[in-house]
Design a protein around this motif. Structure first.
Motif, PDB file in Angstrom:
ATOM      1  N   PHE A  42       0.834  -1.207   0.000  1.00  0.00           N
ATOM      2  CA  PHE A  42       0.000   0.000   0.000  1.00  0.00           C
ATOM      3  C   PHE A  42       0.868   1.255   0.000  1.00  0.00           C
ATOM      4  O   PHE A  42       0.813   2.059  -0.891  1.00  0.00           O
ATOM      5  CB  PHE A  42      -0.937  -0.030   1.216  1.00  0.00           C
ATOM      6  N   ALA A  43       1.712   1.426   1.025  1.00  0.00           N
ATOM      7  CA  ALA A  43       2.475   2.666   1.167  1.00  0.00           C
ATOM      8  C   ALA A  43       3.431   2.881   0.006  1.00  0.00           C
ATOM      9  O   ALA A  43       3.549   3.986  -0.504  1.00  0.00           O
ATOM     10  CB  ALA A  43       3.228   2.659   2.492  1.00  0.00           C
ATOM     11  N   SER A  44       4.135   1.825  -0.403  1.00  0.00           N
ATOM     12  CA  SER A  44       5.159   2.018  -1.434  1.00  0.00           C
ATOM     13  C   SER A  44       4.539   2.375  -2.781  1.00  0.00           C
ATOM     14  O   SER A  44       5.203   2.954  -3.626  1.00  0.00           O
ATOM     15  CB  SER A  44       6.013   0.759  -1.564  1.00  0.00           C
ATOM     16  N   ARG A  45       3.263   2.074  -3.002  1.00  0.00           N
ATOM     17  CA  ARG A  45       2.612   2.408  -4.263  1.00  0.00           C
ATOM     18  C   ARG A  45       2.270   3.895  -4.338  1.00  0.00           C
ATOM     19  O   ARG A  45       2.247   4.476  -5.411  1.00  0.00           O
ATOM     20  CB  ARG A  45       1.346   1.575  -4.412  1.00  0.00           C
ATOM     21  N   TYR A  46       2.005   4.526  -3.198  1.00  0.00           N
ATOM     22  CA  TYR A  46       1.572   5.909  -3.184  1.00  0.00           C
ATOM     23  C   TYR A  46       2.616   6.881  -2.657  1.00  0.00           C
ATOM     24  O   TYR A  46       2.628   8.026  -3.000  1.00  0.00           O
ATOM     25  CB  TYR A  46       0.302   6.048  -2.331  1.00  0.00           C
ATOM     26  N   PHE A  47       3.471   6.425  -1.794  1.00  0.00           N
ATOM     27  CA  PHE A  47       4.476   7.285  -1.186  1.00  0.00           C
ATOM     28  C   PHE A  47       5.784   6.520  -1.138  1.00  0.00           C
ATOM     29  O   PHE A  47       5.842   5.414  -0.643  1.00  0.00           O
ATOM     30  CB  PHE A  47       4.057   7.668   0.239  1.00  0.00           C
ATOM     31  N   ARG A  48       6.817   7.125  -1.653  1.00  0.00           N
ATOM     32  CA  ARG A  48       8.117   6.475  -1.631  1.00  0.00           C
ATOM     33  C   ARG A  48       9.090   7.394  -0.888  1.00  0.00           C
ATOM     34  O   ARG A  48       9.296   8.524  -1.276  1.00  0.00           O
ATOM     35  CB  ARG A  48       8.606   6.207  -3.051  1.00  0.00           C
ATOM     36  N   LEU A  49       9.638   6.867   0.177  1.00  0.00           N
ATOM     37  CA  LEU A  49      10.600   7.610   0.977  1.00  0.00           C
ATOM     38  C   LEU A  49      11.966   7.438   0.343  1.00  0.00           C
ATOM     39  O   LEU A  49      12.450   6.327   0.191  1.00  0.00           O
ATOM     40  CB  LEU A  49      10.608   7.057   2.403  1.00  0.00           C
ATOM     41  N   ASP A  50      12.585   8.541  -0.074  1.00  0.00           N
ATOM     42  CA  ASP A  50      13.922   8.445  -0.638  1.00  0.00           C
ATOM     43  C   ASP A  50      14.738   9.679  -0.268  1.00  0.00           C
ATOM     44  O   ASP A  50      14.221  10.606   0.363  1.00  0.00           O
ATOM     45  CB  ASP A  50      13.885   8.241  -2.156  1.00  0.00           C
ATOM     46  N   GLY A  51      15.980   9.676  -0.643  1.00  0.00           N
ATOM     47  CA  GLY A  51      16.891  10.754  -0.297  1.00  0.00           C
ATOM     48  C   GLY A  51      16.446  12.122  -0.772  1.00  0.00           C
ATOM     49  O   GLY A  51      16.830  13.134  -0.215  1.00  0.00           O
ATOM     50  N   SER A  52      15.625  12.184  -1.822  1.00  0.00           N
ATOM     51  CA  SER A  52      15.170  13.488  -2.302  1.00  0.00           C
ATOM     52  C   SER A  52      14.052  14.047  -1.422  1.00  0.00           C
ATOM     53  O   SER A  52      13.765  15.231  -1.460  1.00  0.00           O
ATOM     54  CB  SER A  52      14.690  13.385  -3.754  1.00  0.00           C
ATOM     55  N   VAL A  53      13.427  13.197  -0.637  1.00  0.00           N
ATOM     56  CA  VAL A  53      12.338  13.633   0.237  1.00  0.00           C
ATOM     57  C   VAL A  53      12.885  14.115   1.571  1.00  0.00           C
ATOM     58  O   VAL A  53      12.407  15.082   2.147  1.00  0.00           O
ATOM     59  CB  VAL A  53      11.324  12.478   0.451  1.00  0.00           C
ATOM     60  N   ILE A  54      13.928  13.470   2.073  1.00  0.00           N
ATOM     61  CA  ILE A  54      14.503  13.833   3.364  1.00  0.00           C
ATOM     62  C   ILE A  54      15.881  14.416   3.147  1.00  0.00           C
ATOM     63  O   ILE A  54      16.785  13.746   2.644  1.00  0.00           O
ATOM     64  CB  ILE A  54      14.578  12.608   4.296  1.00  0.00           C
ATOM     65  N   GLU A  55      16.027  15.693   3.513  1.00  0.00           N
ATOM     66  CA  GLU A  55      17.319  16.356   3.391  1.00  0.00           C
ATOM     67  C   GLU A  55      17.435  17.421   4.476  1.00  0.00           C
ATOM     68  O   GLU A  55      16.430  17.867   5.033  1.00  0.00           O
ATOM     69  CB  GLU A  55      17.506  16.959   2.005  1.00  0.00           C
ATOM     70  N   ALA A  56      18.654  17.806   4.784  1.00  0.00           N
ATOM     71  CA  ALA A  56      18.915  18.783   5.835  1.00  0.00           C
ATOM     72  C   ALA A  56      18.156  20.079   5.577  1.00  0.00           C
ATOM     73  O   ALA A  56      18.085  20.552   4.442  1.00  0.00           O
ATOM     74  CB  ALA A  56      20.411  19.061   5.930  1.00  0.00           C
ATOM     75  N   GLY A  57      17.564  20.632   6.632  1.00  0.00           N
ATOM     76  CA  GLY A  57      16.856  21.902   6.539  1.00  0.00           C
ATOM     77  C   GLY A  57      15.456  21.808   5.979  1.00  0.00           C
ATOM     78  O   GLY A  57      14.788  22.824   5.803  1.00  0.00           O
TER      79      GLY A  57
END
Length: 178
Positions: free
Chosen positions: A1-16
Motif C-alpha cells: 500500500f504505502a510504497s505504491r503511493y508514497f516512496r521515501l527516498d533521499g530526495s524527500v529527506i534532506e537537511a533543513g
C-alpha cells in the motif's frame, strides 16, 4: 500500500527540510502499518548512507498504535521500539505524543530521554510520564496556559516548569482544502 503511493527516498529527506505526513482519517491499523514502512525505510536508508542528515520523527496520537491488538502491536510498535533503542547511533530522534503516558509501552518510555507534560488533570498520568513530579508541580499543571509545561530533559536532575514562546516560523500547508 504505502510504497505504491508514497516512496521515501533521499530526495524527500534532506537537511533543513520539514516533511509532514498527515495520516488523519485512517484507522490505527493503517497508521501503524504506514509508520512501520517509514521506519524500515529510514533505517535502511540511514544504514546505506542515502540519508546523511539527522532526522526527527514526530509520532502524534501514538496511543492508536499502542492500543491495538497483540499481533498488530508486534507489526507496528515492534519496529518503533527497535528504532527508538538504536536511533541515537543513527542520528534518528523521536517524539512520541500521547494523551495518556500509561499507554506507552515500558520498553519505549524507558528509552525516551526527554518528557514534557502540558496542562494535565490526571495525577496518575503525570506520574506515569514523570515519576519525579511532586504534588505541587502536578497541581500547577492544572492551571497551565498554552506554552507552559513541566519538562525533564536528558541528564537533568530535576523537573522544571518551562514556558515556550511562539515560533517566528510559519507552517505552510500545500494542497488539499486548507
Amino acid at each position: 500500500f504505502a510504497s505504491r503511493y508514497f516512496r521515501l527516498d533521499g530526495s524527500v529527506i534532506e537537511a533543513g527540510k520539514v516533511l509532514v505526513l498527515n495520516v488523519s482519517g485512517v484507522s490505527g491499523r493503517e497508521y501503524g502499518l504506514f509508520l512501520a514502512y517509514v521506519l524500515r525505510e529510514l533505517d535502511r536508508q540511514k544504514t546505506d548512507g542515502r540519508i546523511k542528515c539527522p532526522v526527527l520523527t514526530l509520532i502524534d496520537e501514538a496511543q492508536d498504535i499502542f492500543n491495538a491488538s497483540a499481533r498488530f502491536k508486534e507489526v507496528a510498535a515492534g519496529p518503533l521500539d527497535a528504532m527508538i533503542r538504536k536511533g541515537r547511533s543513527k542520528d534518528l530522534a523521536f517524539c512520541v505524543a500521547v494523551q495518556a503516558a500509561d499507554q506507552v509501552p515500558e520498553s519505549i518510555i524507558n528509552n525516551l530521554n526527554s518528557r514534557i507534560i502540558m496542562r494535565h488533570n490526571s495525577w496518575k498520568q503525570a506520574k506515569a510520564a514523570l515519576p519525579s513530579v511532586t504534588d505541587e508541580q502536578f497541581a500547577e499543571t492544572m492551571l497551565y496556559r498554552p506554552g507552559q509545561a513541566l519538562v525533564s530533559m536528558a541528564g537533568s536532575v530535576a523537573v522544571v516548569k518551562a514556558r515556550m514562546d511562539r515560533s517566528p516560523c510559519k507552517l505552510t500547508v500545500y494542497g488539499g482544502d486548507r
